[in-house]
Design an enzyme around this catalytic site. Structure first.
Site: not given
Ligand code: GTP
Ligand code: MG
Length: 238
Positions: A155, A174
């Site tokens: 990411h 993002e």
């Molecule tokens: P948000 O969930 O968007 O509030 O983000 P965060 O600050 O927790 O950031 P992170 O980089 O962990 O996750 C961002 C995005 O990655 C999520 O909105 C999902 O699209 C994807 N993502 C993160 N973790 C998972 C997971 O365990 N499973 C899946 N399917 N997608 C995930």
């Molecule tokens: Mg998100």
């Protein structure tokens, strides 16, 4: 009160609906104004997506014409709806004002790039993040450090300038870069996650983790096979 307003705003089928008790004209005016600001905001983020998408598309076309091979398999974009923005702002306690939301919600604009091989994921990330007009704000490497459930992806939060008639807007986007195997796993996990919410049966959680290991193993194997078949263009350059 913000939550009540949000619920009301969502349920509102059109003008003329009776306003629930406790919601004053002032609050309504504030929410309507916020809604309009969100419309403007979405346009700016749409431009941010367009700017970064163009960069990705240029790379893809260059690769296809120069090497007959592109590390980019497919690209998908998404823009958070005003409702999702509001919901996220309320959930994380962000002030319901445009500057706070722009600063604290960094995934309003999202681009997902799918690659064939793990090495391509890092390669694309490098090519994009070193472009002079893209500013890399954060990197989360869930490939080197998978989440406990097995989630893997790279990411990046990047900032891109968008030139408007009177101003320059710096828009955060993002980027999620992952292999086909990672994407396959993530889409399944997402569906199960939504189906079960917090109550994922333990055997399913274990199954998901195991499937993530299989996906990672597949990526390793594909990487080795590919190295045998044809060294990638970036390896030629060394
Ligand atoms: P948000 O969930 O968007 O509030 O983000 P965060 O600050 O927790 O950031 P992170 O980089 O962990 O996750 C961002 C995005 O990655 C999520 O909105 C999902 O699209 C994807 N993502 C993160 N973790 C998972 C997971 O365990 N499973 C899946 N399917 N997608 C995930
Ligand atoms: Mg998100």
């Amino acid at each position: 009160v913000d939550r009540e307003l949000l619920a009301w705003l969502r349920a509102e089928p059109g003008a003329g609906t009776a306003t629930p008790d406790g919601i004053t004209d002032d609050m309504l005016a504030r929410f309507r104004a916020l809604r309009d600001e969100f419309q403007q905001l979405r346009m700016i983020y749409r431009f941010g997506i367009d700017e970064v998408s163009t960069k990705i598309d240029i790379l893809r076309q260059e690769f296809e014409s120069t090497y007959d091979y592109s590390p980019i398999e497919h690209v998908r974009t998404r823009l958070k709806s005003p409702d999702s923005m509001l919901t996220k702002a309320l959930r994380q306690g962000t002030e319901l004002a445009v500057p706070a939301i722009r600063a604290e919600i960094r995934d309003i604009a999202g681009i997902r790039i799918t690659c064939s091989f793990v090495s391509d994921v890092y390669w694309i990330a490098e090519m994009l993040s070193t472009q002079a007009d893209l500013r890399l704000l954060t990197t989360k490497d869930y490939i080197a450090h998978p989440k406990p459930n097995g989630y893997r992806s790279l990411h990046l939060i990047v900032e891109v300038p968008v030139f408007l008639s009177r101003t320059v807007e710096h828009v955060t986007v993002e980027l999620q870069i992952r292999t086909i195997a990672m994407d396959f796993w993530a889409s399944m996990e997402h569906k199960l996650h939504y189906k079960y919410r917090a109550e994922m049966p333990p055997h399913l959680a274990a199954e998901i983790e195991d499937a993530a290991r299989l996906a990672a193993d597949l990526d390793d194997r594909m990487g080795r096979l590919r190295d045998e078949v044809r060294p990638s263009p970036h390896q030629h350059d060394d």
